[in-house]
Design a protein around this motif. Sequence first.
Motif, PDB file in Angstrom:
ATOM      1  N   TYR A   1      -7.968   4.297   3.894  1.00 47.19           N
ATOM      2  CA  TYR A   1      -7.931   3.414   2.718  1.00 47.19           C
ATOM      3  C   TYR A   1      -7.647   4.211   1.446  1.00 47.19           C
ATOM      4  CZ  TYR A   1      -9.406   0.283  -1.016  1.00 47.19           C
ATOM      5  OH  TYR A   1      -9.439  -0.490  -2.164  1.00 47.19           O
ATOM      6  N   GLY A   2      -8.288   5.383   1.306  1.00 46.30           N
ATOM      7  CA  GLY A   2      -8.104   6.144   0.075  1.00 46.30           C
ATOM      8  C   GLY A   2      -8.642   7.557   0.170  1.00 46.30           C
ATOM      9  N   THR A   3      -8.395   8.325  -0.882  1.00 46.08           N
ATOM     10  CA  THR A   3      -8.883   9.697  -0.991  1.00 46.08           C
ATOM     11  C   THR A   3      -9.009  10.043  -2.460  1.00 46.08           C
ATOM     12  OG1 THR A   3      -8.563  11.991  -0.249  1.00 46.08           O
ATOM     13  CG2 THR A   3      -6.599  10.811  -0.988  1.00 46.08           C
ATOM     14  N   VAL A   4      -9.482  11.244  -2.750  1.00 43.53           N
ATOM     15  CA  VAL A   4      -9.550  11.760  -4.108  1.00 43.53           C
ATOM     16  C   VAL A   4      -8.612  12.957  -4.177  1.00 43.53           C
ATOM     17  CG1 VAL A   4     -11.028  12.710  -5.919  1.00 43.53           C
ATOM     18  CG2 VAL A   4     -11.926  10.972  -4.355  1.00 43.53           C
ATOM     19  N   CYS A   5      -7.748  12.993  -5.180  1.00 38.42           N
ATOM     20  CA  CYS A   5      -6.655  13.960  -5.235  1.00 38.42           C
ATOM     21  C   CYS A   5      -7.096  15.302  -5.813  1.00 38.42           C
ATOM     22  CB  CYS A   5      -5.502  13.381  -6.065  1.00 38.42           C
ATOM     23  SG  CYS A   5      -4.005  14.369  -6.018  1.00 38.42           S
TER      24      CYS A   5
END
Length: 329
Positions: free
Chosen positions: A277-281
């Motif tokens: 779904y998502g991540t932190v860059c």
Amino acid sequence: MRTVRRAGAICVGLALALTAAACNTESTGDDAPAAQQQKQLTIGLANQQESVTFPAAISEGAKKKAAELGVKLVTLDSQGDQAKQASQVQDLIAQKVDGIILVPLSPGPAQALVDQADAAGIAVGTTHGYVGADRKPEDPYSKLKFIVTEDEVGSGATAGEMAVKAVPNGGKVAVITGAAGFQENTTRVSEFTEALETKGGFTVVATQPGNWTKQDGQAACQNILAANQDVALFYAISDDMAVGCGAAIKAANSTAKVIGIGGAQVGIDAIKDGTMYGTVCYKPFDEGGQAVQQMYDALTGKLTGAPKTNFYETPGVTKDNVDSCVPQW
């Protein structure tokens, strides 16, 4: 070293003029600072484990910036061994490098290494980690020149915000941590769970280690799904583990969503294909470059005063803005 040049001059003229001392000249040493400025600085980079893509990217960024600044960079790889990192820092001290950038394996032992370098008059800064057990980012160890790192706590909060959006009605959540002993197991999780508690309706039903690898992340998620088939969301504190977790979800025909940390190539690809779904860059290449720049500024007198923790921007990334995070590892 102060340099003195003597130039002799033969004065042709009257005998009275021969007595004049003005015919001999001596430099005042004004060119000494210029000579000092021409000395090439040597910086040592004591890295964690360059077989791992994140520290390897830090090293590459550091090398690029060092080349731009005309600095000699000595890179050493501890291969994840605390005793080896200690020995390598001692070697850098013996080489009398001008500065050391430490990528600490553990905050407590790192403090002893900083103490040794400081006693030898060598400037030390850290990147991707802290020095001193239980130290907070706003209170860096006083013998450091700087810290350049990710805001691990803030990244956990960002992941928590994404989780609330991913599963707006709440549900069961499982957390996949890294290997035992790593600070990130706490720093990346504390604000994540707080975001869930603030929203309400979420229950953390399991926490298991994934040891930073895709394989172990997959195994941990398989184990959790066997006992909790209705888990709504997995939070893995690295993209590698999150991708492994995605494989376990697919194999179990689960509809659980996965959020990771890192912005790695595997994570960005997984967001694009719907596995995550998502991540932190995170940006380790830029981080390495910033650390070299900070050390250069410290050695040339541009960076003075008490040490500060320097965070770079680490935005949350989902399918809606996935192209904004260009993977650096």
